[in-house]
Design a protein around this motif. Structure first.
Motif, short mmCIF file in Angstrom:
data_model
loop_
_atom_site.label_atom_id
_atom_site.label_comp_id
_atom_site.label_asym_id
_atom_site.label_seq_id
_atom_site.Cartn_x
_atom_site.Cartn_y
_atom_site.Cartn_z
N TRP A 22 -3.17 8.86 -10.80
CA TRP A 22 -3.99 8.28 -9.73
C TRP A 22 -4.61 6.96 -10.18
O TRP A 22 -4.69 5.99 -9.42
CB TRP A 22 -5.09 9.25 -9.31
N LEU A 23 -5.06 6.91 -11.44
CA LEU A 23 -5.61 5.67 -11.97
C LEU A 23 -4.53 4.59 -12.02
O LEU A 23 -4.78 3.42 -11.71
CB LEU A 23 -6.18 5.91 -13.38
N GLY A 24 -3.29 4.99 -12.37
CA GLY A 24 -2.19 4.04 -12.38
C GLY A 24 -1.90 3.48 -11.00
O GLY A 24 -1.65 2.28 -10.84
N LEU A 25 -1.93 4.33 -9.99
CA LEU A 25 -1.73 3.87 -8.62
C LEU A 25 -2.80 2.88 -8.21
O LEU A 25 -2.53 1.87 -7.56
CB LEU A 25 -1.73 5.07 -7.65
N LEU A 26 -4.05 3.16 -8.60
CA LEU A 26 -5.14 2.25 -8.27
C LEU A 26 -4.97 0.91 -8.98
O LEU A 26 -5.16 -0.16 -8.38
CB LEU A 26 -6.48 2.89 -8.66
N LEU A 27 -4.58 0.95 -10.26
CA LEU A 27 -4.34 -0.30 -10.99
C LEU A 27 -3.20 -1.10 -10.36
O LEU A 27 -3.26 -2.33 -10.29
CB LEU A 27 -4.02 0.01 -12.46
N GLY A 28 -2.16 -0.40 -9.91
CA GLY A 28 -1.06 -1.10 -9.26
C GLY A 28 -1.51 -1.82 -8.01
O GLY A 28 -1.11 -2.96 -7.76
N LEU A 29 -2.35 -1.17 -7.21
CA LEU A 29 -2.84 -1.79 -5.99
C LEU A 29 -3.71 -3.01 -6.31
O LEU A 29 -3.61 -4.05 -5.67
CB LEU A 29 -3.65 -0.77 -5.18
N ILE A 30 -4.54 -2.87 -7.34
CA ILE A 30 -5.38 -4.01 -7.76
C ILE A 30 -4.50 -5.16 -8.24
O ILE A 30 -4.75 -6.33 -7.93
CB ILE A 30 -6.35 -3.57 -8.87
N GLY A 85 6.93 3.39 7.96
CA GLY A 85 8.35 3.66 7.91
C GLY A 85 8.87 3.90 6.51
O GLY A 85 9.55 4.89 6.24
N ILE A 86 8.56 3.00 5.58
CA ILE A 86 9.08 3.14 4.22
C ILE A 86 8.41 4.30 3.49
O ILE A 86 9.04 4.99 2.68
CB ILE A 86 8.90 1.81 3.42
N SER A 87 7.14 4.55 3.77
CA SER A 87 6.43 5.67 3.11
C SER A 87 6.95 7.01 3.60
O SER A 87 7.33 7.88 2.80
CB SER A 87 4.93 5.56 3.37
N LEU A 88 6.97 7.21 4.92
CA LEU A 88 7.45 8.47 5.48
C LEU A 88 8.94 8.65 5.24
O LEU A 88 9.42 9.77 5.01
CB LEU A 88 7.14 8.53 6.97
N GLY A 89 9.70 7.54 5.25
CA GLY A 89 11.13 7.63 5.01
C GLY A 89 11.44 8.11 3.60
O GLY A 89 12.36 8.91 3.39
N THR A 90 10.67 7.63 2.62
CA THR A 90 10.86 8.08 1.23
C THR A 90 10.61 9.57 1.11
O THR A 90 11.38 10.30 0.49
CB THR A 90 9.92 7.30 0.29
N LEU A 140 0.82 -1.21 0.00
CA LEU A 140 0.00 0.00 0.00
C LEU A 140 0.85 1.26 0.00
O LEU A 140 0.33 2.37 -0.11
CB LEU A 140 -0.92 0.02 1.24
N GLN A 141 2.18 1.11 0.13
CA GLN A 141 3.07 2.25 0.23
C GLN A 141 2.90 3.30 -0.88
O GLN A 141 2.84 4.49 -0.59
CB GLN A 141 4.53 1.78 0.24
N PRO A 142 2.81 2.91 -2.16
CA PRO A 142 2.69 3.94 -3.19
C PRO A 142 1.46 4.83 -3.02
O PRO A 142 1.53 6.03 -3.27
CB PRO A 142 2.61 3.13 -4.50
N LEU A 157 7.41 2.15 -8.20
CA LEU A 157 8.24 1.02 -8.60
C LEU A 157 8.00 -0.19 -7.69
O LEU A 157 8.16 -1.33 -8.11
CB LEU A 157 9.72 1.40 -8.56
N PHE A 158 7.62 0.07 -6.44
CA PHE A 158 7.41 -1.03 -5.51
C PHE A 158 6.24 -1.91 -5.91
O PHE A 158 6.10 -3.02 -5.43
CB PHE A 158 7.21 -0.50 -4.09
N TYR A 159 5.37 -1.41 -6.79
CA TYR A 159 4.27 -2.24 -7.29
C TYR A 159 4.80 -3.46 -8.04
O TYR A 159 4.12 -4.49 -8.12
CB TYR A 159 3.39 -1.42 -8.24
N LEU A 160 5.98 -3.33 -8.66
CA LEU A 160 6.51 -4.42 -9.46
C LEU A 160 7.22 -5.49 -8.62
O LEU A 160 7.51 -6.57 -9.12
CB LEU A 160 7.51 -3.87 -10.49
N VAL A 161 7.51 -5.18 -7.36
CA VAL A 161 8.28 -6.11 -6.54
C VAL A 161 7.54 -7.43 -6.30
O VAL A 161 8.13 -8.51 -6.47
CB VAL A 161 8.70 -5.46 -5.21
N PRO A 162 6.26 -7.43 -5.88
CA PRO A 162 5.58 -8.72 -5.65
C PRO A 162 5.52 -9.62 -6.89
O PRO A 162 5.78 -10.82 -6.77
CB PRO A 162 4.18 -8.30 -5.18
N PRO A 163 5.18 -9.11 -8.09
CA PRO A 163 5.21 -10.00 -9.25
C PRO A 163 6.59 -10.59 -9.53
O PRO A 163 6.70 -11.79 -9.84
CB PRO A 163 4.75 -9.09 -10.41
#
Length: 308
Positions: free
Chosen positions: A135-143, A177-182, A113-115, A261-267
């Motif tokens: 914003w649509l891209g962020l939503l697609l990434g979460l899906i 942590g990772i969100s606020l740290g970025t 959920l970080q992005p 970019l973190f959206y691509l890590v799980p795949p």
């Protein structure tokens, strides 16, 4: 002479273009390394050893390369805080949540959920504006993340079966942590030297995790070939190469774009798990990969400027 200059410029451009992909590939191996290493050491102890070894590798490198240290105590403080968030809180939270019984897939999904959190905070904190397409891209990434990881969950059991509130709080701490740290690093640490700044960050994170190991763990380690090789990979590839890449990406790009970019890590992690552990990915998971990649492209790709 001109041909050499053009060739060098092209190679430099290709290198910058490849940086996000290389980062995703390296970063995704972190979950694989945790799976290999956690059976031999408790999470805070494991991470503390990793950071100590990283510092032993980085500090001589800073001296040999004659890299300057941050110019002010204020910047040292900002860098230390970013290290506590990006390294200490994020990794400590994820590892401890898994240690307390949370499935690794669920932990990755929640941290994924970080992005969205970063993009939501980037406006008021950094003045960054996202278009409706982004914003649509962020939503697609979460899906897409939900499809990839949801396809691997055993839907016959309760989603929160096997762990308590402590594990949930740990992974929420990692997400924050990772969100606020970025965001914090983008705002306060853009002028820090990368290598010496990384040393300060690891000192701060190592101190935090060392205290955690003293207070909450037995600090026993089963030294084995697997554990030693895992440590070597995590130190050289994750704690040095991947983190320096992340810092460079944050420094040269908007925080919300880097976070996407973190959206691509799980795949990518799922593909590695299939290769290393023969973990099969259902069609739903493959579809999730495609959706996640589409979302990343929509967020990262800059709109073309109109020609006049």
């Amino acid at each position: 002479m001109r041909s050499h200059l053009a060739s060098d410029k092209k190679l430099s451009s290709l290198g910058l273009t490849a940086m996000p992909g290389v980062f995703v590939l390296l970063w995704s191996t972190g979950f694989i390394g945790a799976k290999f290493g956690l059976p031999y050491a408790e999470p805070f102890t494991f991470l503390f050893i990793r950071f100590v070894l990283t510092l032993l590798a980085l500090i001589p490198l800073v001296g040999l390369m004659r890299i300057a240290w941050p110019s002010s105590l204020r910047l040292w403080g900002h860098i230390g805080i970013s290290g506590l968030l990006v390294h200490g809180t994020y990794l400590g939270g994820v590892f401890y949540a898994i240690y307390l019984g949370m499935p690794a897939g669920l932990a990755a999904l929640l941290v994924g959920l970080q992005p969205l959190l970063t993009a939501a905070c980037a406006g008021p904190l950094l003045g960054e504006r996202l278009s409706s397409r982004q914003w649509l891209g962020l939503l697609l990434g979460l899906i897409g993340i939900s499809l990839v990881l949801g396809s691997k969950l055993d839907m016959g059991n309760s989603l929160f079966e096997g762990f308590g509130v402590g594990a949930l709080l740990s992974v929420i701490a990692a997400l924050l942590g990772i969100s606020l740290g970025t965001l914090y690093q983008k705002r306060y640490c853009t002028s820090m030297p990368l290598l010496s700044g990384a040393v300060i960050q690891y000192i701060a994170a190592g101190a935090l995790l060392g205290v955690g190991a003293l207070l909450f763990e037995t600090r026993e380690v089963q030294w084995s070939t697997t554990f030693i090789l895992t440590l070597g990979w995590l130190v050289l590839i994750l704690s040095i190469a991947a983190i320096l890449l992340l810092m460079a990406l944050i420094k040269k790009g908007e925080a919300s774009r880097v976070a996407s970019l973190f959206y691509l890590v799980p795949p990518v992690t799922a593909l590695q798990a299939w290769w290393l552990f023969d973990e099969r990915l259902p069609l739903l998971g493959l579809a999730g990969m495609v959706v996640a990649i589409m979302g990343v492209i929509m967020v990262v790709k800059r709109p073309r400027k109109a020609a006049y």
